[in-house]
Design an enzyme around this catalytic site. Structure first.
Site, PDB file in Angstrom:
ATOM      1  N   LYS A   1       9.887  -4.786   0.375  1.00 44.43           N
ATOM      2  CA  LYS A   1       8.983  -4.283  -0.675  1.00 44.43           C
ATOM      3  C   LYS A   1       8.170  -3.106  -0.132  1.00 44.43           C
ATOM      4  O   LYS A   1       8.127  -2.884   1.087  1.00 44.43           O
ATOM      5  CB  LYS A   1       8.068  -5.408  -1.147  1.00 44.43           C
TER       6      LYS A   1
ATOM      7  N   ARG B   1      -1.845 -17.949  -6.146  1.00 47.91           N
ATOM      8  CA  ARG B   1      -1.604 -16.642  -6.759  1.00 47.91           C
ATOM      9  C   ARG B   1      -0.560 -16.830  -7.850  1.00 47.91           C
ATOM     10  O   ARG B   1      -0.887 -17.081  -8.988  1.00 47.91           O
ATOM     11  CB  ARG B   1      -1.133 -15.686  -5.648  1.00 47.91           C
TER      12      ARG B   1
ATOM     13  N   TYR C   1     -15.895  17.489   6.762  1.00 49.48           N
ATOM     14  CA  TYR C   1     -16.780  17.228   5.620  1.00 49.48           C
ATOM     15  C   TYR C   1     -18.074  16.551   6.062  1.00 49.48           C
ATOM     16  O   TYR C   1     -18.059  15.626   6.870  1.00 49.48           O
ATOM     17  CB  TYR C   1     -16.091  16.317   4.596  1.00 49.48           C
TER      18      TYR C   1
ATOM     19  N   MET D   1      -7.941  14.813   3.164  1.00 44.31           N
ATOM     20  CA  MET D   1      -6.697  14.456   2.477  1.00 44.31           C
ATOM     21  C   MET D   1      -5.466  15.002   3.199  1.00 44.31           C
ATOM     22  O   MET D   1      -4.451  14.325   3.329  1.00 44.31           O
ATOM     23  CB  MET D   1      -6.739  14.966   1.031  1.00 44.31           C
TER      24      MET D   1
HETATM   25  C1  LIG Z   1       5.614 -10.015   1.532  1.00 49.58           C
HETATM   26  C2  LIG Z   1       6.175 -11.374   1.437  1.00 49.58           C
HETATM   27  C3  LIG Z   1       6.841 -11.959   2.532  1.00 49.58           C
HETATM   28  C4  LIG Z   1       6.966 -11.279   3.881  1.00 49.58           C
HETATM   29  O1  LIG Z   1       5.768 -11.415   4.591  1.00 49.58           O
HETATM   30  P1  LIG Z   1       5.612 -10.915   6.103  1.00 49.58           P
HETATM   31  O2  LIG Z   1       4.256 -11.348   6.467  1.00 49.58           O
HETATM   32  O3  LIG Z   1       5.719  -9.432   6.074  1.00 49.58           O
HETATM   33  O4  LIG Z   1       6.698 -11.529   6.890  1.00 49.58           O
HETATM   34  C5  LIG Z   1       7.429 -13.208   2.341  1.00 49.58           C
HETATM   35  N1  LIG Z   1       7.330 -13.847   1.161  1.00 49.58           N
HETATM   36  C6  LIG Z   1       6.685 -13.331   0.094  1.00 49.58           C
HETATM   37  C7  LIG Z   1       6.599 -14.100  -1.176  1.00 49.58           C
HETATM   38  C8  LIG Z   1       6.063 -12.089   0.208  1.00 49.58           C
HETATM   39  O5  LIG Z   1       5.414 -11.579  -0.839  1.00 49.58           O
END
Ligand SMILES: *Cc1c(COP(=O)(O)O)cnc(C)c1O
Length: 406
Positions: A37, A135, A263, A311
């Protein structure tokens, strides 16, 4: 490399080694779902997924259907799971491309069944059980009911049952032990009704490297594969960083005592100082929090970030670095000579977590994929001699800018 203002070196051999470390720990019976992701935590999802496939990874986890489709269009045929969930507008495309979907409610179950039926496809779902993350996920007491619904649905296939760990040790919340107990109790009830199919999975990097999580059929690893030793890890010091963030000094100047930099003039030269400007800023993944805090490596030495990170630019004090020149490589994450800036340390300095830094490396930063230890591929050439000698720094800057091959 010379054409780039800033680039992220992605060492694919390091990824291979990290995956081997993970594979060694989990044995042959457990699968690896590599989590890619957020563009593989900023590393470049399609290239990472292809390389990981060659290294034996059999499934991928993503955050959204757009990310899943990017992998499909990039030629990845392995199962891809949207780890969290999707919104209604994403359903059609997910089904069309056979993307596995995390599921947590009766409503979503029915929407998916109806859509899959209309499209004449099977929706592959992983039931997500909330054992303490709070969650997504269905609460344990409603899980079996949902499993029955999935089993009864003509166009749904249960491809997995999952839960997500909130903290390995659970110092301020339920730890893995109590999350596992809740998960196990659902699994036992589901097995009693023969409702379990597909992969059972729970462990992320922290669960695996703290040795506290059961592995079941598959581990979902992200950060550890990219070479960051997870929180609460009890092993894994042999993980290798995959990404380095580099740029080059674009301008050098000597400032008289009393000059301010950046800045709001938050830094003042106590004496005569040599300041180098780097063409990277917070849009490129240099956290603003590193203003007057962070360090950068130049010629194998540490140089402090002075003034505010902006930036597009960051300024560093290179007064103590001998022979510093325009075009010298500056390393914001990674190693240079004997010095090393680990993602974890940079994150700590910026008061954030390594994940946030990795996935905030911006799209202006070119990803350069390297396999330095694979025979037949070019080696990493990070340093380059500008050969400008000992001229006045200001002149060096101007001349080099004019003659750099861009
Ligand atoms: C992001 C995620 C992982 C991976 O987590 P890491 O800490 O990067 O190994 C595994 N399961 C779910 C549901 C996640 O959202």
């Amino acid at each position: 490399m010379d054409a780039y203002r800033a680039w992220a070196d992605v060492d694919l051999d390091a990824l291979t080694r990290n995956l081997a470390v993970i594979r060694n720990a989990i044995g042959d019976k457990v699968e690896v779902m590599l989590v890619v992701k957020a563009d593989a935590y900023g590393h470049g999802a399609v290239a990472i997924a292809h390389h990981a496939t060659r290294a034996g990874v059999t499934a991928f986890g993503v955050g959204t259907s757009t990310e899943a489709l990017e992998l499909r269009h990039g030629g990845i045929c392995a199962p891809i799971l949207v780890l969290g969930t999707i919104v209604d507008e994403e359903v059609v495309a997910c089904l069309h491309h056979d993307i596995h979907i995390g599921l947590h409610s009766m409503n979503r179950c029915r929407t998916l069944q109806a859509a899959a039926r209309r499209q004449g496809r099977i929706a592959r779902v992983h039931l997500n059980i909330d054992t303490g993350m709070g969650r997504l996920g269905v609460l344990p007491e409603r899980a079996v009911e949902l499993l029955r619904e999935i089993q009864a649905a003509s166009h749904l296939e249960l491809a997995g049952i999952m839960t997500h760990i909130s903290s390995p040790k659970g110092d301020s919340c339920d730890g893995i032990a109590s999350q596992t107990a809740r998960f196990e109790s659902v699994l036992a009830d589901a097995r009693a009704e023969d409702l379990v199919s597909g992969w059972v999975h729970m462990s992320n990097s922290a669960g695996l490297f703290s040795g506290t999580s059961p592995l079941y059929d598959c581990v979902r690893v992200g950060i550890s594969a990219y070479g960051v030793v997870p929180k609460d890890a009890t092993w894994g010091s042999d993980l290798d960083p995959v990404m380095s963030l580099r740029t080059r000094i674009i301008f050098l100047k000597d400032l008289p005592a009393g000059s301010t930099v950046g800045y709001d003039g938050t830094w003042t030269a106590a004496g005569k100082r040599r300041i180098a400007t780097l063409p990277v800023g917070y849009n490129d993944g240099v956290p603003w929090r590193l203003s007057n805090q962070g360090e950068v490596l130049v010629r194998g030495q540490r140089a402090p970030i002075v003034g505010r990170v902006s930036m597009d630019y960051t300024t560093i004090d290179v007064t103590d670095i001998k022979d510093v020149n325009v075009d010298d490589v500056a390393t914001l994450i990674g190693s240079d000579g004997d010095e090393n800036l680990l993602l974890r340390d940079v994150a700590k300095c910026a008061e954030t977590i390594p994940y946030e830094i990795a996935c905030s490396i911006g799209k202006r930063v070119a990803r350069v994929f390297r396999t330095p230890n694979t025979p037949g591929t070019s080696t990493c050439n990070q340093k380059r001699d500008s050969g400008e000698g000992e001229e006045d720094a200001q002149d060096t800057a101007d001349e080099s800018l004019a003659t750099s091959p861009r």
